[in-house]
Design an enzyme around this catalytic site. Sequence first.
Site, PDB file in Angstrom:
ATOM      1  N   ASP A 213       0.828  -1.212   0.000  1.00 32.85           N
ATOM      2  CA  ASP A 213       0.000   0.000   0.000  1.00 32.85           C
ATOM      3  C   ASP A 213       0.863   1.264   0.000  1.00 32.85           C
ATOM      4  O   ASP A 213       1.976   1.257   0.531  1.00 32.85           O
ATOM      5  CB  ASP A 213      -0.927  -0.024   1.221  1.00 32.85           C
ATOM      6  CG  ASP A 213      -2.123   0.911   1.064  1.00 32.85           C
ATOM      7  OD1 ASP A 213      -2.344   1.427  -0.051  1.00 32.85           O
ATOM      8  OD2 ASP A 213      -2.832   1.124   2.068  1.00 32.85           O
TER       9      ASP A 213
ATOM     10  N   HIS B 220       2.431   3.412  -9.055  1.00 34.05           N
ATOM     11  CA  HIS B 220       2.204   1.983  -9.338  1.00 34.05           C
ATOM     12  C   HIS B 220       3.393   1.396 -10.102  1.00 34.05           C
ATOM     13  O   HIS B 220       3.807   0.267  -9.856  1.00 34.05           O
ATOM     14  CB  HIS B 220       0.910   1.799 -10.132  1.00 34.05           C
ATOM     15  CG  HIS B 220      -0.328   2.220  -9.378  1.00 34.05           C
ATOM     16  ND1 HIS B 220      -0.541   1.887  -8.065  1.00 34.05           N
ATOM     17  CD2 HIS B 220      -1.418   2.953  -9.758  1.00 34.05           C
ATOM     18  CE1 HIS B 220      -1.713   2.391  -7.664  1.00 34.05           C
ATOM     19  NE2 HIS B 220      -2.258   3.052  -8.675  1.00 34.05           N
TER      20      HIS B 220
ATOM     21  N   LEU C 126      10.418 -20.917  -4.347  1.00 36.10           N
ATOM     22  CA  LEU C 126       9.508 -19.945  -3.731  1.00 36.10           C
ATOM     23  C   LEU C 126       8.173 -20.038  -4.452  1.00 36.10           C
ATOM     24  O   LEU C 126       8.125 -20.055  -5.680  1.00 36.10           O
ATOM     25  CB  LEU C 126      10.059 -18.522  -3.893  1.00 36.10           C
ATOM     26  CG  LEU C 126       9.096 -17.397  -3.450  1.00 36.10           C
ATOM     27  CD1 LEU C 126       9.035 -17.281  -1.934  1.00 36.10           C
ATOM     28  CD2 LEU C 126       9.491 -16.050  -4.049  1.00 36.10           C
TER      29      LEU C 126
HETATM   30  C1  IPE Z   1      -5.509  -2.695  -0.084  1.00 39.65           C
HETATM   31  O1  IPE Z   1      -5.166  -1.358  -0.277  1.00 39.65           O
HETATM   32  C2  IPE Z   1      -5.460  -3.443  -1.381  1.00 39.65           C
HETATM   33  C3  IPE Z   1      -4.139  -3.595  -2.003  1.00 39.65           C
HETATM   34  C4  IPE Z   1      -2.996  -3.194  -1.486  1.00 39.65           C
HETATM   35  C5  IPE Z   1      -4.129  -4.271  -3.259  1.00 39.65           C
HETATM   36  P1  IPE Z   1      -6.277  -0.221  -0.474  1.00 39.65           P
HETATM   37  O2  IPE Z   1      -5.527   1.054  -0.604  1.00 39.65           O
HETATM   38  O3  IPE Z   1      -7.188  -0.599  -1.574  1.00 39.65           O
HETATM   39  O4  IPE Z   1      -7.068  -0.313   0.901  1.00 39.65           O
HETATM   40  P2  IPE Z   1      -7.938   0.750   1.703  1.00 39.65           P
HETATM   41  O5  IPE Z   1      -8.984   1.259   0.749  1.00 39.65           O
HETATM   42  O6  IPE Z   1      -7.011   1.859   2.116  1.00 39.65           O
HETATM   43  O7  IPE Z   1      -8.472   0.004   2.866  1.00 39.65           O
HETATM   44  C1  IPE Z   2      -1.517   0.326  -3.423  1.00 44.53           C
HETATM   45  O1  IPE Z   2      -1.386   1.706  -3.456  1.00 44.53           O
HETATM   46  C2  IPE Z   2      -1.900  -0.247  -4.769  1.00 44.53           C
HETATM   47  C3  IPE Z   2      -3.282  -0.735  -4.851  1.00 44.53           C
HETATM   48  C4  IPE Z   2      -4.156  -0.702  -3.881  1.00 44.53           C
HETATM   49  C5  IPE Z   2      -3.716  -1.320  -6.094  1.00 44.53           C
HETATM   50  P1  IPE Z   2      -2.616   2.706  -3.425  1.00 44.53           P
HETATM   51  O2  IPE Z   2      -3.011   3.004  -4.835  1.00 44.53           O
HETATM   52  O3  IPE Z   2      -3.696   2.211  -2.550  1.00 44.53           O
HETATM   53  O4  IPE Z   2      -1.913   3.988  -2.789  1.00 44.53           O
HETATM   54  P2  IPE Z   2      -2.506   4.974  -1.700  1.00 44.53           P
HETATM   55  O5  IPE Z   2      -3.042   4.162  -0.581  1.00 44.53           O
HETATM   56  O6  IPE Z   2      -3.561   5.772  -2.390  1.00 44.53           O
HETATM   57  O7  IPE Z   2      -1.330   5.801  -1.291  1.00 44.53           O
HETATM   58 MG    MG Z   3      -4.100   2.404  -0.570  1.00 47.36          MG
END
Ligand code: IPE
Ligand code: IPE
Ligand code: MG
Length: 236
Positions: free
Chosen positions: A18, A35, A129
């Site tokens: 995240d 990303h 792995l």
């Molecule tokens: C959780 O992250 C899903 C992934 C890392 C793929 P999100 O950014 O989607 O989660 P919330 O919305 O903050 O809970």
């Molecule tokens: C994690 O990063 C990737 C996915 C959930 C797909 P985010 O896109 O959730 O990044 P933040 O949480 O907005 O920083």
């Molecule tokens: Mg996120």
Amino acid sequence: MADLIPLLVPRHVAIIMDGNGRWAAARGLPRVAGHREGAKAVRRTVEAAIEQGVRYLTLFAFSSENWQRPPDEVSDLTFLMKHYLRSELDEMHQQGVQLRIIGERERFGPNMTTELEAAERRTAGNSRLTLVMALSYGGRADIVAAARKAIAAGIAPEALTEENFPGFLATDGIPDPDLLIRTSGERRISNFLLWQAAYSEMLFTPVLWPDFTARDFAAALEDYATRERRFGARPV
Ligand code: IPE
Ligand code: IPE
Ligand code: MG
């Protein structure tokens, strides 16, 4: 003492990757840049897991709720996942990585579904792995799908147990995660491995996923090694 140390390496590490969006925003960049940088952290982490002797690595790349994001972000993420798979598969295969996909892969369309299946088949014999990619994965959906499978298999209600139920989950054959890491400072499970994480050790780090390095991974493993896991029983 030294002999004991390898036993402290978690067999299965699961990561909620995240913070990509915040990493990009902090630099005045579009979210997709975060990303893209996150994909590099995936590569580093897979290498670190092999290096550290971890046997199963599960990465939460896209949740069943992430479909609610704007279509252009969903399509950027889909493109990057496909690209990652294409560019890394040969190398992963050579390194002895077995790829497993959990989640509703069909939702990414027939082409990606076919590619994912081919990648799983090609690496099925590898055992160094097991890399489990959670794509369009949701813990609740996994449990409901498992219940449906059990019913379809004609199992009698009283025959369904905590021991045989996991065999109907997407993670069939994969041990439960020993360590669950979430980056970016958020402290929630966000519908990840709900059943499987019942007794996982949790580690929350403020590091944003694109900044996550092999050192951060090693530090997480060191922290894990200090934990006392009791599983509800009395300490030994
Ligand atoms: C959780 O992250 C899903 C992934 C890392 C793929 P999100 O950014 O989607 O989660 P919330 O919305 O903050 O809970
Ligand atoms: C994690 O990063 C990737 C996915 C959930 C797909 P985010 O896109 O959730 O990044 P933040 O949480 O907005 O920083
Ligand atoms: Mg996120």
